[in-house]
Design a protein around this motif. Structure first.
Motif, PDB file in Angstrom:
ATOM      1  N   LEU A  36       0.821  -1.218   0.000  1.00 40.57           N
ATOM      2  CA  LEU A  36       0.000   0.000   0.000  1.00 40.57           C
ATOM      3  C   LEU A  36       0.848   1.258   0.000  1.00 40.57           C
ATOM      4  O   LEU A  36       1.823   1.361   0.747  1.00 40.57           O
ATOM      5  CB  LEU A  36      -0.895   0.009   1.246  1.00 40.57           C
ATOM      6  CG  LEU A  36      -1.617   1.315   1.593  1.00 40.57           C
ATOM      7  CD1 LEU A  36      -2.680   1.653   0.552  1.00 40.57           C
ATOM      8  CD2 LEU A  36      -2.240   1.220   2.982  1.00 40.57           C
ATOM      9  N   VAL A  38      -0.150   5.397   0.441  1.00 35.64           N
ATOM     10  CA  VAL A  38      -1.208   6.381   0.688  1.00 35.64           C
ATOM     11  C   VAL A  38      -0.643   7.758   0.357  1.00 35.64           C
ATOM     12  O   VAL A  38       0.332   8.204   0.965  1.00 35.64           O
ATOM     13  CB  VAL A  38      -1.693   6.347   2.152  1.00 35.64           C
ATOM     14  CG1 VAL A  38      -2.814   7.361   2.350  1.00 35.64           C
ATOM     15  CG2 VAL A  38      -2.137   4.949   2.547  1.00 35.64           C
ATOM     16  N   ASP A  57      -6.326  12.574 -10.572  1.00 33.56           N
ATOM     17  CA  ASP A  57      -6.360  11.126 -10.322  1.00 33.56           C
ATOM     18  C   ASP A  57      -5.184  10.423 -11.001  1.00 33.56           C
ATOM     19  O   ASP A  57      -4.585   9.506 -10.437  1.00 33.56           O
ATOM     20  CB  ASP A  57      -7.687  10.529 -10.795  1.00 33.56           C
ATOM     21  CG  ASP A  57      -8.852  10.945  -9.912  1.00 33.56           C
ATOM     22  OD1 ASP A  57      -8.622  11.403  -8.768  1.00 33.56           O
ATOM     23  OD2 ASP A  57     -10.008  10.810 -10.370  1.00 33.56           O
ATOM     24  N   TYR A  60      -2.094  10.997  -8.886  1.00 31.40           N
ATOM     25  CA  TYR A  60      -2.058  10.096  -7.727  1.00 31.40           C
ATOM     26  C   TYR A  60      -1.607   8.695  -8.141  1.00 31.40           C
ATOM     27  O   TYR A  60      -0.782   8.067  -7.474  1.00 31.40           O
ATOM     28  CB  TYR A  60      -3.432   9.997  -7.065  1.00 31.40           C
ATOM     29  CG  TYR A  60      -3.877  11.214  -6.289  1.00 31.40           C
ATOM     30  CD1 TYR A  60      -3.018  11.895  -5.437  1.00 31.40           C
ATOM     31  CD2 TYR A  60      -5.186  11.673  -6.392  1.00 31.40           C
ATOM     32  CE1 TYR A  60      -3.448  13.005  -4.718  1.00 31.40           C
ATOM     33  CE2 TYR A  60      -5.626  12.774  -5.679  1.00 31.40           C
ATOM     34  CZ  TYR A  60      -4.749  13.437  -4.834  1.00 31.40           C
ATOM     35  OH  TYR A  60      -5.183  14.524  -4.112  1.00 31.40           O
ATOM     36  N   HIS A  85      -1.986  -1.492  -3.813  1.00 32.39           N
ATOM     37  CA  HIS A  85      -3.103  -0.600  -3.516  1.00 32.39           C
ATOM     38  C   HIS A  85      -2.567   0.824  -3.441  1.00 32.39           C
ATOM     39  O   HIS A  85      -1.548   1.068  -2.795  1.00 32.39           O
ATOM     40  CB  HIS A  85      -3.732  -0.954  -2.159  1.00 32.39           C
ATOM     41  CG  HIS A  85      -4.176  -2.372  -2.043  1.00 32.39           C
ATOM     42  ND1 HIS A  85      -5.442  -2.786  -2.378  1.00 32.39           N
ATOM     43  CD2 HIS A  85      -3.513  -3.486  -1.631  1.00 32.39           C
ATOM     44  CE1 HIS A  85      -5.552  -4.085  -2.166  1.00 32.39           C
ATOM     45  NE2 HIS A  85      -4.383  -4.533  -1.720  1.00 32.39           N
ATOM     46  N   HIS A  87      -4.004   4.630  -2.430  1.00 31.33           N
ATOM     47  CA  HIS A  87      -5.130   5.366  -1.850  1.00 31.33           C
ATOM     48  C   HIS A  87      -4.707   6.802  -1.598  1.00 31.33           C
ATOM     49  O   HIS A  87      -3.519   7.115  -1.528  1.00 31.33           O
ATOM     50  CB  HIS A  87      -5.582   4.720  -0.538  1.00 31.33           C
ATOM     51  CG  HIS A  87      -6.302   3.434  -0.730  1.00 31.33           C
ATOM     52  ND1 HIS A  87      -7.668   3.330  -0.690  1.00 31.33           N
ATOM     53  CD2 HIS A  87      -5.849   2.179  -0.985  1.00 31.33           C
ATOM     54  CE1 HIS A  87      -8.031   2.082  -0.897  1.00 31.33           C
ATOM     55  NE2 HIS A  87      -6.940   1.357  -1.086  1.00 31.33           N
ATOM     56  N   VAL A  88      -5.676   7.646  -1.425  1.00 28.52           N
ATOM     57  CA  VAL A  88      -5.451   9.046  -1.085  1.00 28.52           C
ATOM     58  C   VAL A  88      -6.134   9.298   0.250  1.00 28.52           C
ATOM     59  O   VAL A  88      -7.284   8.898   0.443  1.00 28.52           O
ATOM     60  CB  VAL A  88      -6.034   9.985  -2.166  1.00 28.52           C
ATOM     61  CG1 VAL A  88      -5.873  11.440  -1.761  1.00 28.52           C
ATOM     62  CG2 VAL A  88      -5.389   9.713  -3.516  1.00 28.52           C
ATOM     63  N   GLY A  89      -5.438   9.938   1.166  1.00 31.44           N
ATOM     64  CA  GLY A  89      -6.020  10.247   2.469  1.00 31.44           C
ATOM     65  C   GLY A  89      -4.937  10.430   3.510  1.00 31.44           C
ATOM     66  O   GLY A  89      -3.763  10.624   3.190  1.00 31.44           O
ATOM     67  N   VAL A  94      -5.980   5.422   6.678  1.00 27.10           N
ATOM     68  CA  VAL A  94      -6.170   4.543   5.520  1.00 27.10           C
ATOM     69  C   VAL A  94      -5.547   3.177   5.779  1.00 27.10           C
ATOM     70  O   VAL A  94      -6.131   2.141   5.450  1.00 27.10           O
ATOM     71  CB  VAL A  94      -5.603   5.181   4.234  1.00 27.10           C
ATOM     72  CG1 VAL A  94      -5.657   4.199   3.067  1.00 27.10           C
ATOM     73  CG2 VAL A  94      -6.354   6.458   3.897  1.00 27.10           C
ATOM     74  N   ARG A  97      -7.834   1.245   8.173  1.00 25.14           N
ATOM     75  CA  ARG A  97      -9.099   0.908   7.514  1.00 25.14           C
ATOM     76  C   ARG A  97      -8.908  -0.194   6.473  1.00 25.14           C
ATOM     77  O   ARG A  97      -9.661  -1.165   6.421  1.00 25.14           O
ATOM     78  CB  ARG A  97      -9.712   2.143   6.858  1.00 25.14           C
ATOM     79  CG  ARG A  97     -11.116   1.860   6.285  1.00 25.14           C
ATOM     80  CD  ARG A  97     -11.675   3.005   5.458  1.00 25.14           C
ATOM     81  NE  ARG A  97     -11.058   2.983   4.143  1.00 25.14           N
ATOM     82  CZ  ARG A  97     -10.331   3.968   3.611  1.00 25.14           C
ATOM     83  NH1 ARG A  97     -10.153   5.082   4.254  1.00 25.14           N
ATOM     84  NH2 ARG A  97      -9.794   3.846   2.413  1.00 25.14           N
ATOM     85  N   LEU A  98      -7.867  -0.070   5.644  1.00 20.89           N
ATOM     86  CA  LEU A  98      -7.643  -1.062   4.598  1.00 20.89           C
ATOM     87  C   LEU A  98      -7.241  -2.412   5.192  1.00 20.89           C
ATOM     88  O   LEU A  98      -7.675  -3.460   4.701  1.00 20.89           O
ATOM     89  CB  LEU A  98      -6.586  -0.585   3.600  1.00 20.89           C
ATOM     90  CG  LEU A  98      -6.435  -1.455   2.358  1.00 20.89           C
ATOM     91  CD1 LEU A  98      -7.734  -1.505   1.552  1.00 20.89           C
ATOM     92  CD2 LEU A  98      -5.285  -0.952   1.493  1.00 20.89           C
ATOM     93  N   GLU A 101     -10.472  -3.983   6.083  1.00 24.13           N
ATOM     94  CA  GLU A 101     -11.233  -4.380   4.890  1.00 24.13           C
ATOM     95  C   GLU A 101     -10.655  -5.628   4.238  1.00 24.13           C
ATOM     96  O   GLU A 101     -11.398  -6.459   3.714  1.00 24.13           O
ATOM     97  CB  GLU A 101     -11.259  -3.241   3.860  1.00 24.13           C
ATOM     98  CG  GLU A 101     -12.116  -2.069   4.263  1.00 24.13           C
ATOM     99  CD  GLU A 101     -11.994  -0.895   3.293  1.00 24.13           C
ATOM    100  OE1 GLU A 101     -11.383  -1.040   2.206  1.00 24.13           O
ATOM    101  OE2 GLU A 101     -12.522   0.185   3.632  1.00 24.13           O
TER     102      GLU A 101
END
Length: 141
Positions: A36, A38, A57, A60, A85, A87-89, A94, A97-98, A101
């Motif tokens: 990941l 972020v 996008d 990113y 993965h 992600h942005v945040g 993140v 959370r990931l 998930e």
């Protein structure tokens, strides 16, 4: 076992990838590694005045792929496959959370080793992940 390895492109995050690769023998079977990155969000209101959402996008995605590439190659050369993965945040939020998930049983990341004052002023992703994560967190320096 599902493992989330968060990287930010720093030397410390590459050490985390190398550390995970060298300790894979700890596991009875090769783990599923979720790699990941972020990206911190660009202030959208200001950015969208000058570029389109699609351009932002794409930025990113391209930046995330650049950050993930060295860690991905390191793990691949160790015979490990990854799922990437981007992600942005806010990174710690993140990551936690990931991990939930994806039903990860371990979160790995590098700790930059800043002093107490720098951590208090700048914050620490590793510290926040340690505070928020309900699963074990393995930090590499």
């Amino acid at each position: 076992m599902n493992i989330l390895l968060a990287v930010d492109g720093s030397e410390t995050s590459l050490r985390a990838a190398a550390g995970l690769a060298s300790h894979v023998r700890w596991f009875a079977e090769p783990p599923a590694i979720h790699l990941l990155h972020v990206h911190l969000p660009v202030p959208v209101g200001l950015a969208l005045q000058h570029v389109s959402r699609e351009t932002l996008d794409r930025y990113y995605l391209e930046e995330g792929e650049k950050v993930l590439a060295p860690a991905s190659e390191l793990l691949r050369s160790a015979g490990l496959s990854t799922t990437t993965h981007i992600h942005v945040g806010h990174p710690a939020d993140v990551i936690v959370r990931l991990a939930a998930e994806l039903a990860c049983e371990l979160v790995c990341l590098g700790a930059h080793g800043r002093g107490a004052i720098a951590t208090a002023v700048l914050g620490s992703v590793a510290l926040k992940v340690l505070q928020l994560s309900p699963v074990p967190v393995l930090l590499f320096r």
